[in-house]
Scaffold this motif. Structure first.
Motif, mmCIF file in Angstrom:
data_model
loop_
_atom_site.group_PDB
_atom_site.id
_atom_site.type_symbol
_atom_site.label_atom_id
_atom_site.label_comp_id
_atom_site.label_asym_id
_atom_site.label_seq_id
_atom_site.Cartn_x
_atom_site.Cartn_y
_atom_site.Cartn_z
ATOM 1 N N ALA A 73 -33.210 -13.431 96.699
ATOM 2 C CA ALA A 73 -33.805 -13.529 95.361
ATOM 3 C C ALA A 73 -32.934 -14.384 94.437
ATOM 4 N N ILE A 74 -31.625 -14.198 94.512
ATOM 5 C CA ILE A 74 -30.719 -14.976 93.662
ATOM 6 C C ILE A 74 -30.753 -16.455 94.042
ATOM 7 N N ILE A 75 -30.727 -16.721 95.339
ATOM 8 C CA ILE A 75 -30.709 -18.121 95.809
ATOM 9 C C ILE A 75 -31.953 -18.874 95.326
ATOM 10 N N PHE A 76 -33.123 -18.304 95.569
ATOM 11 C CA PHE A 76 -34.346 -19.037 95.200
ATOM 12 C C PHE A 76 -34.602 -19.009 93.692
ATOM 13 N N SER A 77 -34.118 -17.999 93.012
ATOM 14 C CA SER A 77 -34.234 -18.005 91.549
ATOM 15 C C SER A 77 -33.377 -19.106 90.949
ATOM 16 N N THR A 78 -32.301 -19.448 91.649
ATOM 17 C CA THR A 78 -31.402 -20.492 91.161
ATOM 18 C C THR A 78 -31.937 -21.892 91.445
ATOM 19 N N VAL A 79 -32.444 -22.084 92.669
ATOM 20 C CA VAL A 79 -32.836 -23.449 93.071
ATOM 21 C C VAL A 79 -34.300 -23.760 92.771
ATOM 22 N N ALA A 80 -35.121 -22.727 92.493
ATOM 23 C CA ALA A 80 -36.556 -22.966 92.262
ATOM 24 C C ALA A 80 -37.004 -22.228 91.005
ATOM 25 N N PRO A 81 -37.109 -22.956 89.875
ATOM 26 C CA PRO A 81 -37.515 -22.303 88.621
ATOM 27 C C PRO A 81 -38.865 -21.585 88.721
ATOM 28 N N LYS A 82 -39.806 -22.134 89.492
ATOM 29 C CA LYS A 82 -41.111 -21.477 89.628
ATOM 30 C C LYS A 82 -40.988 -20.099 90.264
ATOM 31 N N PHE A 83 -39.966 -19.918 91.094
ATOM 32 C CA PHE A 83 -39.785 -18.639 91.775
ATOM 33 C C PHE A 83 -39.515 -17.521 90.775
ATOM 34 N N ARG A 84 -38.950 -17.865 89.623
ATOM 35 C CA ARG A 84 -38.580 -16.846 88.634
ATOM 36 C C ARG A 84 -39.746 -16.398 87.771
ATOM 37 N N GLN A 85 -40.872 -17.066 87.875
ATOM 38 C CA GLN A 85 -42.000 -16.726 87.008
ATOM 39 C C GLN A 85 -42.580 -15.356 87.366
ATOM 40 N N ILE A 86 -42.907 -14.585 86.331
ATOM 41 C CA ILE A 86 -43.440 -13.239 86.523
ATOM 42 C C ILE A 86 -44.721 -13.259 87.348
ATOM 43 N N GLY A 87 -45.502 -14.296 87.148
ATOM 44 C CA GLY A 87 -46.780 -14.373 87.840
ATOM 45 C C GLY A 87 -46.670 -14.481 89.355
ATOM 46 N N ASN A 88 -45.472 -14.804 89.855
ATOM 47 C CA ASN A 88 -45.295 -14.913 91.300
ATOM 48 C C ASN A 88 -44.959 -13.579 91.955
ATOM 49 N N ILE A 89 -44.666 -12.574 91.147
ATOM 50 C CA ILE A 89 -44.294 -11.277 91.711
ATOM 51 C C ILE A 89 -45.441 -10.697 92.535
ATOM 52 N N ASP A 90 -46.674 -10.801 91.988
ATOM 53 C CA ASP A 90 -47.799 -10.239 92.738
ATOM 54 C C ASP A 90 -48.030 -10.981 94.053
ATOM 55 N N THR A 91 -47.775 -12.293 94.061
ATOM 56 C CA THR A 91 -47.926 -13.060 95.305
ATOM 57 C C THR A 91 -46.908 -12.617 96.354
ATOM 58 N N ILE A 92 -45.661 -12.468 95.919
ATOM 59 C CA ILE A 92 -44.604 -12.033 96.848
ATOM 60 C C ILE A 92 -44.882 -10.632 97.370
ATOM 61 N N LEU A 93 -45.257 -9.729 96.468
ATOM 62 C CA LEU A 93 -45.501 -8.352 96.893
ATOM 63 C C LEU A 93 -46.732 -8.247 97.787
ATOM 64 N N TYR A 94 -47.735 -9.091 97.519
ATOM 65 C CA TYR A 94 -48.935 -9.059 98.363
ATOM 66 C C TYR A 94 -48.603 -9.464 99.798
ATOM 67 N N GLN A 95 -47.889 -10.575 99.949
ATOM 68 C CA GLN A 95 -47.527 -11.004 101.299
ATOM 69 C C GLN A 95 -46.597 -9.991 101.956
ATOM 70 N N SER A 96 -45.694 -9.412 101.164
ATOM 71 C CA SER A 96 -44.790 -8.391 101.702
ATOM 72 C C SER A 96 -45.570 -7.195 102.225
ATOM 73 N N SER A 97 -46.626 -6.814 101.507
ATOM 74 C CA SER A 97 -47.376 -5.617 101.899
ATOM 75 C C SER A 97 -48.135 -5.813 103.201
ATOM 76 N N THR A 98 -48.770 -6.981 103.361
ATOM 77 C CA THR A 98 -49.553 -7.212 104.586
ATOM 78 C C THR A 98 -48.651 -7.294 105.820
ATOM 79 N N LEU A 99 -47.413 -7.743 105.622
ATOM 80 C CA LEU A 99 -46.448 -7.724 106.717
ATOM 81 C C LEU A 99 -45.753 -6.370 106.823
ATOM 82 N N GLY A 100 -45.433 -5.813 105.663
ATOM 83 C CA GLY A 100 -44.602 -4.605 105.635
ATOM 84 C C GLY A 100 -45.306 -3.376 106.177
ATOM 85 N N ILE A 101 -46.619 -3.257 105.966
ATOM 86 C CA ILE A 101 -47.343 -2.078 106.482
ATOM 87 C C ILE A 101 -47.170 -1.992 107.991
ATOM 88 N N MET A 102 -47.291 -3.119 108.660
ATOM 89 C CA MET A 102 -47.106 -3.100 110.113
ATOM 90 C C MET A 102 -45.625 -2.998 110.472
#
Length: 353
Positions: free
Chosen positions: A40-69
């Motif tokens: 999280a620190i690495i990509f927040s530093t090198v990619a400003p778009k990564f820090r946007q609040i609106g990307n949290i739902d995208t990250i959590l969505y992909q995490s959930s579809t992988l994480g459930i399994m």
């Protein structure tokens, strides 16, 4: 004249005080937590778009579809077994519900229940065949992987004439099933009038992670899983039902395939028969990054959930950073090898302290 010999007192290991370092090293998921923070620190530093609040739902969505399994795969690996059929089992579950609903004219919920029975049966078959043949689960589930891959493609092409299922979005029961498996949940934040649109799969992922962690760490079934994966012979000697435990763990991965499969079906209303191939390795990588050893008997459900989060952040972070996405698989391979080495070192250190 007799002399008395003093017997040195032996400290009870169960009540011995443990340092913070020892406690942390004894938690398999600590490495994954540190890794998630670092990514999280690495990509927040090198990619400003990564820090946007609106990307949290995208990250959590992909995490959930992988994480459930991944969390169910982690439970199976702690029990000492692998399941290489998980990726295509997700697609097989989706196709079962879609084909049964469309071609038999059933209510969507009937198709959903038939898919659940099918997915649990696949898991039970893997466990039964493992016990019957004595073959490594790697070989048993590799065979299941090829069988399901062929069925997914051949049956779909046979009944539809193509490689995807018919859309069931206009059939009875679709709306309520979609609300259960794939609806968005809007959460209003307290600053800047910002809101997050989290898919319901995110909440399933979190709830299942908590539930499986409780089962693994606080119940007798959890002790059976650790014992079955650590030393099956010794576990049988003290009365642990090893065969039943492992069969139920395989059925657990079947249940997870059903949950993810139903989400995929109702998120898009149709399913491609070739989906899921290769995802079994991502589930295993997430479990290993989360602290699971390939030898069984050691691991963490929470760690596997964090492993899925690391993958999702890496996948999105590389894109936002403008890096070549062709290197993603290389990055995953390095993380896998690194995680295995770190987990082995942590386990040895924890045992030595």
């Amino acid at each position: 004249m007799s002399t008395a010999t003093a017997t040195p007192e032996v400290a009870d290991d169960r009540v011995r005080s443990r340092s913070l370092t020892t406690t942390l090293l004894g938690m398999p998921g600590v490495g994954a937590l540190i890794g998630a923070i670092a990514v999280a620190i690495i990509f927040s530093t090198v990619a400003p778009k990564f820090r946007q609040i609106g990307n949290i739902d995208t990250i959590l969505y992909q995490s959930s579809t992988l994480g459930i399994m991944a969390i169910f795969v982690a439970m199976l690996m702690i029990g000492g077994e692998f399941d290489l059929s998980t990726g295509v089992a997700v697609t097989a579950s989706s196709l079962t519900a879609a084909h049964a609903t469309w071609y038999l004219g059933l209510n969507v919920w009937v198709g959903v229940l038939l898919a659940l029975v099918f997915s649990l049966a696949v898991g039970a078959f893997n466990g039964w065949l493992l016990h019957l043949t004595g073959l490594p689960s790697f070989l048993v589930t590799l065979g299941t992987y090829f069988v399901l891959t062929g069925i997914n493609l051949a049956v779909t092409r046979l009944v539809t004439g193509g490689v995807s299922s018919k859309s069931i979005s206009d059939m009875d029961g679709y709306s309520s099933a979609a609300a259960v498996f794939a609806s968005p949940v809007v959460i209003n934040l307290w600053f800047n009038d910002t809101s997050l649109s989290l898919n319901v799969s995110v909440f399933y992922w979190i709830v299942l992670t908590i539930l499986l962690s409780w089962v693994l760490l606080r119940t007798r079934a959890g002790n059976w899983i650790f014992a079955s994966g650590g030393d099956p012979a010794a576990a049988r000697a003290v009365g642990v039902p090893v065969v039943r435990t492992k069969t139920l763990l395989f059925m657990g991965t079947g249940f997870a395939a059903w949950v993810v499969g139903m989400h995929n079906l109702f998120q898009y209303s149709t399913v491609q028969s070739g989906q899921g191939v290769g995802y079994e390795f991502i589930y295993i990588i997430a479990a290993v990054i989360g602290g699971c050893l390939l030898t069984g008997g050691y691991g963490s459900v929470v760690g596997a959930a964090l492993g899925a989060l690391i993958y999702a952040m890496t996948n999105l972070g590389i894109t936002y950073a403008g890096w070549d996405v062709d290197w993603l698989k290389t990055f995953l391979g390095v993380m896998l090898i690194g995680a295995v080495l770190v987990n082995m070192w942590v386990k040895k250190r924890a045992e030595a302290l």
